[in-house]
Scaffold this active site. Structure first.
Site, PDB file in Angstrom:
ATOM      1  CE  LYS A 123       1.141 -47.126  52.233  1.00  0.00           C
ATOM      2  NZ  LYS A 123       0.840 -45.634  52.200  1.00  0.00           N
TER       3      LYS A 123
ATOM      4  CB  THR B 116      11.316 -31.241  53.747  1.00  0.00           C
ATOM      5  OG1 THR B 116      10.572 -31.231  54.973  1.00  0.00           O
ATOM      6  CG2 THR B 116      10.772 -30.168  52.835  1.00  0.00           C
TER       7      THR B 116
ATOM      8  CG  ASN C  56       0.847 -35.744  57.930  1.00  0.00           C
ATOM      9  OD1 ASN C  56       0.795 -36.246  56.821  1.00  0.00           O
ATOM     10  ND2 ASN C  56       0.511 -36.404  59.033  1.00  0.00           N
TER      11      ASN C  56
ATOM     12  CB  THR D  75      -2.013 -43.962  49.368  1.00  0.00           C
ATOM     13  OG1 THR D  75      -1.814 -42.762  48.662  1.00  0.00           O
ATOM     14  CG2 THR D  75      -2.759 -44.942  48.502  1.00  0.00           C
TER      15      THR D  75
END
Length: 410
Positions: free
Chosen positions: A181, A410, A405, A199
């Protein structure tokens, strides 16, 4: 050798995969994944070189060192990185490992944990623990089970990233399956296996028979020219992990007769997954492979590639297919590598754009623009200094990346 970017029935033996919904992802999608090693697997891992590391990286390193690379189960959650969560985060990670060991019949330090998601939010260990019975019930060894694992580890990814390869050894097929991923916060700089330092997570499963020391010797080479040779945005994550597990279920031993074929199959799977990560990058519309040749060393070639790959001016030019070769040369020039600009040649695809210290006499802006309108193309830069080279896969920078990003937390 066969390589596929989808899950086929030729999965390695000795593993059971599963997935479940723990309620960590805001989307409500599956966010907890597991791989149970039937018996015990031998493993090797490489982790982020970021000085700020997530709790599962700390715990995972401890477990590998404590067991000498013996792994009974991989436990992955998506939606919360469990990073910058202090001692409470480490204790929460340990709590899930202890609970998983009890539920799945392992020793707690044979559990290898991973997390991905937002940084700095308290880790919901209770949600993970409460979902373990469902996760256990989901285990299986079919393509659907493997796909469920690959999908559950996703965050901003738009599609699963999987790859497989196999080779024959003495009439027996040795298989490798990889799931990864990653779509943002991607510039892996993975350190030596079990070294003390959004990540990328990569899990590689094989049924070859090998010990942890053998896997630790082979993994860095495969990683260096795949995951350590890509970048989406130049940000190195706090959670980056590559884990290689060998179940031994094939009965084929990793030795001098099988090492070359195994290393080639492993490298192929890693390169396929690495390309897939960039191709699915946040907001990506163009995948650009930088082929740096004629360098004095592979290290210097990669330094030049990274400098170009991380230049906002280069990346925004790629987004609009603008053949602005001046930005390429400027980024190479501040890479820290010494070279003579008059010796450098640059091509976009097969189109010459720069040579002899100036714009190429054969430069055709329209043709170069046409090449850059493709989804995937190569920029070739020969430094005119030596024989070393590197391939580095990167991408453009778009408004969509900024939108994703800007609103991530939020």
């Amino acid at each position: 050798m066969r390589v596929a970017m989808k899950v086929t029935e030729d999965l390695p033996g000795g593993f059971l995969w599963g997935s479940a919904k723990a309620g960590i992802k805001a989307s409500g999608n599956a966010d907890l994944a597991a791989c149970l090693c039937e018996g015990l697997a031998q493993g090797a891992a490489m982790f982020t070189s970021n000085q700020v590391v997530a709790a599962p990286v700390i715990v995972g390193r401890r477990h590998l060192m404590a067991t000498g690379g013996r792994i009974g189960m991989v436990l992955v959650n998506a939606g919360n990185a469990n990073c910058a969560t202090g001692q409470a985060g480490i204790e929460a990670c340990e709590k899930t490992c202890i609970a998983a060991a009890e539920s799945f019949g392992c020793i707690f330090d044979e559990i290898f944990p991973s997390s991905t998601g937002i940084i700095g939010v308290p880790f919901p260990a209770d949600k993970v623990v409460a979902t373990l019975p469902e996760l256990k019930a989901s285990l299986g060894n079919t393509t659907g089970h493997a796909e469920g694992f690959a999908r559950a580890i996703m965050t901003t990814d738009t599609r699963m990233k999987v790859a497989q390869a196999s080779f024959a050894a003495g009439g027996t097929e040795v298989r490798i399956f990889g799931a990864a991923k990653g779509a943002g916060m991607i510039h892996p700089r993975l350190g030596a296996p079990v070294a003390p330092h959004a990540t990328m997570l990569v899990y590689l499963f094989t049924d070859i028979e090998a010990d942890s020391a053998q896997l630790r010797e082979l993994l860095p080479s495969a990683v260096d020219r795949s995951f350590n040779s890509i970048s989406i945005d130049g940000d190195t994550s706090t959670n980056d992990t590559v884990l290689l597990l060998a179940s031994g279920a094939s009965g084929v031993r990793l030795d001098e007769r099988t090492e070359e074929n195994f290393a080639a199959a492993l490298a192929s799977v890693c390169k396929t997954l690495a390309y897939g990560i960039v191709d699915d990058g946040e907001g990506v519309t163009h995948v650009v492979t930088l082929h740096i040749t004629g360098a004095r060393s592979e290290y210097e070639a990669r330094q030049i590639a990274k400098s170009i790959a991380h230049s906002p001016l280069c990346k925004t030019a790629w987004s609009s297919a603008d053949p602005n070769w001046g930005r390429l040369m400027a980024a190479a020039g501040y890479s820290g590598v010494e070279f003579d600009p008059a010796q450098v040649t640059v091509k976009i695809g097969e189109e010459p754009v720069y040579e002899g210290g100036m714009r190429s006499a054969a430069f055709d802006e329209a043709r170069a623009h046409a090449v850059m309108q493709r989804r995937d193309y190569v920029i070739s830069i020969d430094m005119g200094q030596g024989q070393a080279e590197c391939m580095f896969v990167t991408c453009d920078l778009t408004e969509e990346y900024v939108r994703i990003n800007a609103d991530y937390s939020t």
